[in-house]
Enzyme design. Sequence first.
Site, short mmCIF file in Angstrom:
data_model
loop_
_atom_site.label_atom_id
_atom_site.label_comp_id
_atom_site.label_asym_id
_atom_site.label_seq_id
_atom_site.Cartn_x
_atom_site.Cartn_y
_atom_site.Cartn_z
N HIS A 232 0.86 -1.19 0.00
CA HIS A 232 0.00 0.00 0.00
C HIS A 232 0.89 1.23 0.00
CE1 HIS A 232 -3.21 2.79 1.11
NE2 HIS A 232 -4.04 1.84 0.74
N ASP B 109 -7.92 -5.31 0.01
CA ASP B 109 -8.40 -6.20 -1.06
C ASP B 109 -8.00 -7.65 -0.87
OD1 ASP B 109 -7.74 -3.39 -3.04
OD2 ASP B 109 -9.73 -4.25 -2.74
C1 SDX Z 1 -6.33 -0.02 -2.84
O1 SDX Z 1 -4.56 4.51 -2.13
C2 SDX Z 1 -5.49 3.90 -1.48
O2 SDX Z 1 -5.86 4.31 -0.37
C3 SDX Z 1 -6.07 2.71 -2.16
C4 SDX Z 1 -7.06 1.87 -1.34
C5 SDX Z 1 -8.35 2.61 -1.07
O3 SDX Z 1 -9.05 2.25 -0.12
O4 SDX Z 1 -8.72 3.49 -1.90
O5 SDX Z 1 -6.48 1.47 -0.12
C6 SDX Z 1 -7.48 0.61 -2.12
O6 SDX Z 1 -6.13 0.31 -3.99
C7 SDX Z 1 -5.44 -1.00 -2.12
C8 SDX Z 1 -4.22 -1.47 -3.01
C9 SDX Z 1 -4.72 -2.58 -3.93
N1 SDX Z 1 -3.67 -2.95 -4.91
C10 SDX Z 1 -3.01 -4.11 -4.79
O7 SDX Z 1 -3.16 -4.93 -3.87
C11 SDX Z 1 -2.07 -4.39 -5.97
C12 SDX Z 1 -0.74 -4.94 -5.43
N2 SDX Z 1 -0.04 -3.87 -4.76
C13 SDX Z 1 0.95 -3.11 -5.46
O8 SDX Z 1 0.71 -2.96 -6.82
C14 SDX Z 1 1.43 -1.87 -4.72
O9 SDX Z 1 1.73 -2.27 -3.45
C15 SDX Z 1 0.52 -0.65 -4.65
C16 SDX Z 1 0.04 -0.24 -6.01
C17 SDX Z 1 -0.66 -0.92 -3.76
C18 SDX Z 1 1.34 0.47 -4.03
O10 SDX Z 1 2.32 0.82 -4.97
P1 SDX Z 1 3.50 1.84 -4.60
O11 SDX Z 1 3.18 2.62 -3.38
O12 SDX Z 1 3.83 2.60 -5.84
O13 SDX Z 1 4.68 0.90 -4.18
P2 SDX Z 1 5.87 0.52 -5.13
O14 SDX Z 1 5.34 -0.05 -6.39
O15 SDX Z 1 6.80 1.69 -5.20
O16 SDX Z 1 6.52 -0.66 -4.29
C19 SDX Z 1 7.61 -0.42 -3.41
C20 SDX Z 1 8.43 -1.71 -3.50
C21 SDX Z 1 8.86 -2.05 -4.92
O17 SDX Z 1 10.01 -2.83 -4.84
P3 SDX Z 1 11.47 -2.10 -4.99
O18 SDX Z 1 11.43 -1.27 -6.27
O19 SDX Z 1 11.64 -1.24 -3.75
O20 SDX Z 1 12.48 -3.24 -5.06
O21 SDX Z 1 7.62 -2.83 -3.06
C22 SDX Z 1 7.43 -3.71 -4.17
C23 SDX Z 1 7.75 -2.95 -5.42
O22 SDX Z 1 8.20 -3.83 -6.44
N3 SDX Z 1 6.01 -4.12 -4.12
C24 SDX Z 1 5.57 -5.35 -4.35
C25 SDX Z 1 4.18 -5.29 -4.15
N4 SDX Z 1 3.83 -4.05 -3.83
C26 SDX Z 1 4.96 -3.33 -3.81
N5 SDX Z 1 6.22 -6.49 -4.71
C27 SDX Z 1 5.44 -7.58 -4.86
N6 SDX Z 1 4.10 -7.62 -4.68
C28 SDX Z 1 3.44 -6.49 -4.32
N7 SDX Z 1 2.11 -6.51 -4.14
#
Ligand code: SDX
Length: 431
Positions: free
Chosen positions: A308, A366
């Site tokens: 998140h 989720d």
């Molecule tokens: C919702 O914003 C809100 O409030 C949203 C929400 C709401 O109520 O409105 O809470 C609802 O959208 C919840 C999120 C649902 N999405 C998912 O579950 C999809 C999976 N999650 C990711 O795509 C991700 O965690 C996000 C999109 C939720 C957040 O993305 P960020 O903040 O841009 O984080 P990032 O991509 O910069 O990740 C930081 C690191 C990265 O690795 P490094 O580059 O540091 O090596 O964490 C890794 C990412 O690759 N990472 C993950 C991951 N999420 C982040 N690696 C594997 N699996 C994951 N799910």
Amino acid sequence: MANKAFTLTHPDTGQTSELPLVTGTLGTPAIDVRGINKDQGIFTFDPAFTSTCSCESAITYIDGENGVLMYRGYPVDQLAEKSSFLEVAYLILYGELPTPAQLDEFVEAITQHTMLNESLIKFFDGFHYDAHPMAMLTGIVGSLSAFYHDTTDINNPQHREIFARRMIAKIPTIAAAAYKHSIGQPKIYPSNDLDYCSNFLRMLFAVPAERYEVDPVAAKALDVLFILHADHEQNASTSTVRLAGSTGCNPYAAISTGIAALWGPAHGGANEAVLNMLGEIGDVSNVPRFLEKAKDKNDPFRLMGFGHRVYKNFDPRATIIRGYCHQVLEHYNMQNNQLFELALELERIALEDDYFKERKLYPNVDFYSGIIYQALGIPVNMFTPMFAIARTVGWAAHWTEMQQDPGMRIGRPRQVYTGQTQREYVPADQR
Ligand code: SDX
């Protein structure tokens, strides 16, 4: 940090600017950078808005480090335990918990607006049966602006209130109609003698040929899930509604932009993606292989329902939903639900893994919600519409808060241009 300011010094000209701090009642203060373009001829740069506040808001507060979520100051776990979705909707819209009389009036108003214009119902026939329900929701809600263009003087508080109540009332009817269209069944009209969630379940599952009794356990589970999904400050879809609404467009059109944004798998579409992912993983024995895929930068696979932008601790909603899974699965004699067992094991293993621990990746709202939806018989492609039903309250509240702000201006970000410098046109025969 009252009256404190950051000093910004231009590295070339040496000119300094005092950037005042904007502090709220809770949470991280912000530097007011509104004057730096005029004063210093520079912009700020924050493409995904990771450190940028787009507005002031009094609706929802999130403390991501400590896993805190409050609507108008009330912790979401207390509301999930003690309140109801429409009472929470009133709270989010008006800022205070309603008196019994206020709640009765609000519930009655919502109940009286649940039907759709018969001409609007015909719009569903234009969709193929296999259209994704979110595509139908986006189109049908956007089309409401073609029906309600006379009572949308956005500067009129009564019109704004009618919009919010009408939108909250009709979104379940629209979502249920989208589902019925996708399975070729007749659409079920709302029944005013049912509460909000029971009415929705009946519109979703009843057929004209049979009596339908709503299971109160299912209605209660939905009510809790809707409370937990009702608002979440400036998430992507709410920010989209605000940006669209800042142009002064029809509010129903603004809500349709929020639905479109919510559909993405990085946002509200994640609940559907989690169930598909659990199905793909299939068995606990495959978890290590999929965790490796999630960690592999060359593999597009991500652990859906994990991570998140704001929470760097447990998403409090995920914790509540996980607990609720046990209750609902027990009620439906699904205690050994394989997907739930797999989700629990996936969470356990992931949270012991350094990759997830270092990045503070925890289950989000989720990750478990689909387990409950599936236990209620709701199909996977209807999971994100469920999210949209609840979040309509937050979208309407933020749109209203913005319209009430006398300082509201159209949102118009700038850019760092990386394209070609000026060049002369080349005639086709010289290219
Ligand atoms: C919702 O914003 C809100 O409030 C949203 C929400 C709401 O109520 O409105 O809470 C609802 O959208 C919840 C999120 C649902 N999405 C998912 O579950 C999809 C999976 N999650 C990711 O795509 C991700 O965690 C996000 C999109 C939720 C957040 O993305 P960020 O903040 O841009 O984080 P990032 O991509 O910069 O990740 C930081 C690191 C990265 O690795 P490094 O580059 O540091 O090596 O964490 C890794 C990412 O690759 N990472 C993950 C991951 N999420 C982040 N690696 C594997 N699996 C994951 N799910």
